[in-house]
Design an enzyme around this catalytic site. Structure first.
Site, PDB file in Angstrom:
ATOM      1  N   LYS A  74       0.712  -1.230   0.090  1.00  0.00           N
ATOM      2  CA  LYS A  74       0.095   0.002   0.084  1.00  0.00           C
ATOM      3  C   LYS A  74       0.926   1.165   0.047  1.00  0.00           C
ATOM      4  CE  LYS A  74      -3.757   2.221   2.573  1.00  0.00           C
ATOM      5  NZ  LYS A  74      -4.727   1.863   3.793  1.00  0.00           N
ATOM      6  N   SER A 149      -9.318   1.915   3.296  1.00  0.00           N
ATOM      7  CA  SER A 149      -8.366   2.584   2.203  1.00  0.00           C
ATOM      8  C   SER A 149      -7.505   1.614   1.499  1.00  0.00           C
ATOM      9  CB  SER A 149      -7.744   3.556   2.991  1.00  0.00           C
ATOM     10  OG  SER A 149      -6.785   3.184   4.088  1.00  0.00           O
ATOM     11  N   SER A 173      -9.625  -0.459   7.260  1.00  0.00           N
ATOM     12  CA  SER A 173      -9.146  -0.197   5.986  1.00  0.00           C
ATOM     13  C   SER A 173      -8.185  -1.597   5.400  1.00  0.00           C
ATOM     14  CB  SER A 173      -8.050   0.981   6.084  1.00  0.00           C
ATOM     15  OG  SER A 173      -8.837   2.142   6.343  1.00  0.00           O
TER      16      SER A 173
END
Length: 466
Positions: A74, A149, A173
């Site tokens: 990420k 996210s 997330s």
């Protein structure tokens, strides 16, 4: 036990495939993908590392289990010499000067990073639409959001673009996008994995965690990343979780669920029906099931977002164009700060910064921020009481199915409420795993602090009966 990591390891050792070919195949898939999961490819680094693995194998040297296994990161983790943008305009040209502890441990184990993955800017969102790289598209239906996210990370795993990916979970997330894309995603006990080198959103709930296609791969990656780190004082030492120890769930006698989650007006009828059917299957296996009373979902959401916005306002105050990222010159220093932050932060990030500064401001902090802190203590105490009565808490991951791309941007409140079933466990610092079974967006398995092993045990049990 099913494991993509073990399968690829065996193919590498037996020379059925070369590491270079494996890495190149994944890079090609990432280049061609239309799901907007890629912020930047680490192709030169990945191919160089793959060549070294091939040389070791050719020389008859042993390789570790993760050596040569391609993975994604990420784009909120520092990896020295790579772009680390947090999917934001402010940092779109920023290059890391060091590597995050969790990522370094994977590199030391020989895993090969392929990609920095698209996500909500600074982790601010639940749909991975709040990004300068374009909305992440769901792996199953590209008209729907990828979740957030860590949307890019979940979609890459679901589409086999990466063997596993490292997401970040503050209020759900990892777990929510894992549920939306039908993969496994773990938020470990807070402090089990170092946060050093992870861009801070809300420091008191930020967690590093893996996303993968199997429980066994989650276990393998979790073991590598876990451990105390002198650069993160919240970390603690933890024992290795063995494969044999998570194949036996006989120690789990009682499962609880929060009846107000299931009786909420927000839950879709289908998710409610599927969840209750799962509860019946658990009962049929002789495990006691107990209904638990808990805080209403709207209290959990408001408590979480009050604290998270306060912490992000503090954490992002350092990003003013002086030391990091883009800078827009104004007439004076104050003007420069104001213009840079106004132009370069996304609307959602600005919304959270303004909200955070409001609840921390004089005249409001006692009434709002300290009240939220008090509620957090009450939530943690209630969890401790619940785990005196049950071994595991089971819940839906989300109250509803993934929305269409665009819907969440038009209704921020609905986006916040989509976190209703995940944020409480973050406030409690509890280990929680999403498994892609039981409801349309999966099931969430939670145990008491530092009982990550028990979460994986029960996940294997559910895999067998669902």
């Amino acid at each position: 036990m099913e494991s993509q990591i073990k399968k690829l390891h065996q193919q590498l050792v037996s020379k059925e495939i070369s590491c270079t070919d494996l890495v190149q195949e994944k890079l090609n898939l990432l280049k061609q993908n239309t799901h907007n999961t890629v912020n930047s490819l680490l192709d030169s680094m990945a191919l160089e590392l793959a060549s070294k693995v091939d040389t070791k194998i050719a020389n008859g040297e042993e390789i570790g289990l993760l050596e040569g296994i391609p993975f994604g990161i990420k784009d909120v983790y520092m990896v020295q010499g790579t772009y680390t943008t947090a999917s934001s305009d402010l940092l779109k040209n920023y290059k890391s000067s060091y590597t995050a502890t969790a990522i370094q441990k994977l590199l030391d184990a020989g895993a090969i990073p392929l990609v920095k993955e698209n996500c909500d800017s600074f982790g601010h969102g639940s749909s991975s639409e709040n990004t300068i790289f374009g909305a992440v598209k769901n792996a199953i239906n590209p008209d729907l959001v990828g979740g957030g996210s860590s949307g890019g990370s979940a979609v890459n795993v679901a589409k086999y673009f990466t063997t596993f990916s490292i997401g970040g979970d503050t209020g759900g997330s990892i777990r929510q996008p894992a549920g939306y894309n039908k993969v496994y995603g773990l938020k470990p006990t807070y402090g089990r994995i170092s946060r050093y080198g992870l861009m801070a959103y809300a420091s008191s709930t930020d967690c590093v965690g893996p996303i993968a296609k199997s429980i066994e791969d989650i276990r393998i990656v979790l073991n590598i990343m876990s451990g105390k780190d002198v650069r993160d004082q919240t970390t603690f030492s933890s024992e290795e979780i063995l494969e044999e120890s998570i194949s036996n769930s006989s120690t789990i006698k009682t499962v609880g669920y929060f009846k107000n989650f299931i009786e909420s007006e927000a839950i879709s009828p289908q998710i409610k029906q599927d969840f209750l059917a799962t509860i019946d299957k658990i009962k049929a296996k002789g495990i006691a099931v107990k209904e638990l009373d808990f805080f209403n979902a709207d209290i959990l959401v408001s408590t979480y977002y009050t604290l998270a916005m306060a912490e992000t306002a503090s954490n992002l105050s350092r990003l003013d164009g002086t030391n990091y990222g883009a800078r827009i010159e104004g007439e004076n220093l104050k003007d420069t700060y104001s213009i840079t932050r106004s132009e370069k932060f996304s609307e959602e990030s600005k919304r959270r910064i303004v909200g955070g500064n409001q609840v921390l401001s004089q005249g409001f902090s006692d009434e709002i921020y300290l009240k939220a802190q008090n509620l957090r203590d009450q939530i943690s105490t209630r969890f401790s009481e619940d785990f005196n009565e049950v071994d595991i808490i089971l819940s839906p991951v989300t109250p509803a199915n993934p929305p269409k791309i665009g819907d969440s941007l038009n209704d921020p409140l609905a986006m916040y409420l989509s976190d209703a079933y995940t944020v409480g466990f973050s406030l409690g610092e509890l280990p929680t795993l999403t498994i892609p079974k039981g409801t349309e967006t999966g099931l969430q398995i939670t145990a008491d602090k530092k009982k990550d092993e028990q979460v994986l045990q029960f996940a294997n049990f559910l895999n067998d009966i669902l």
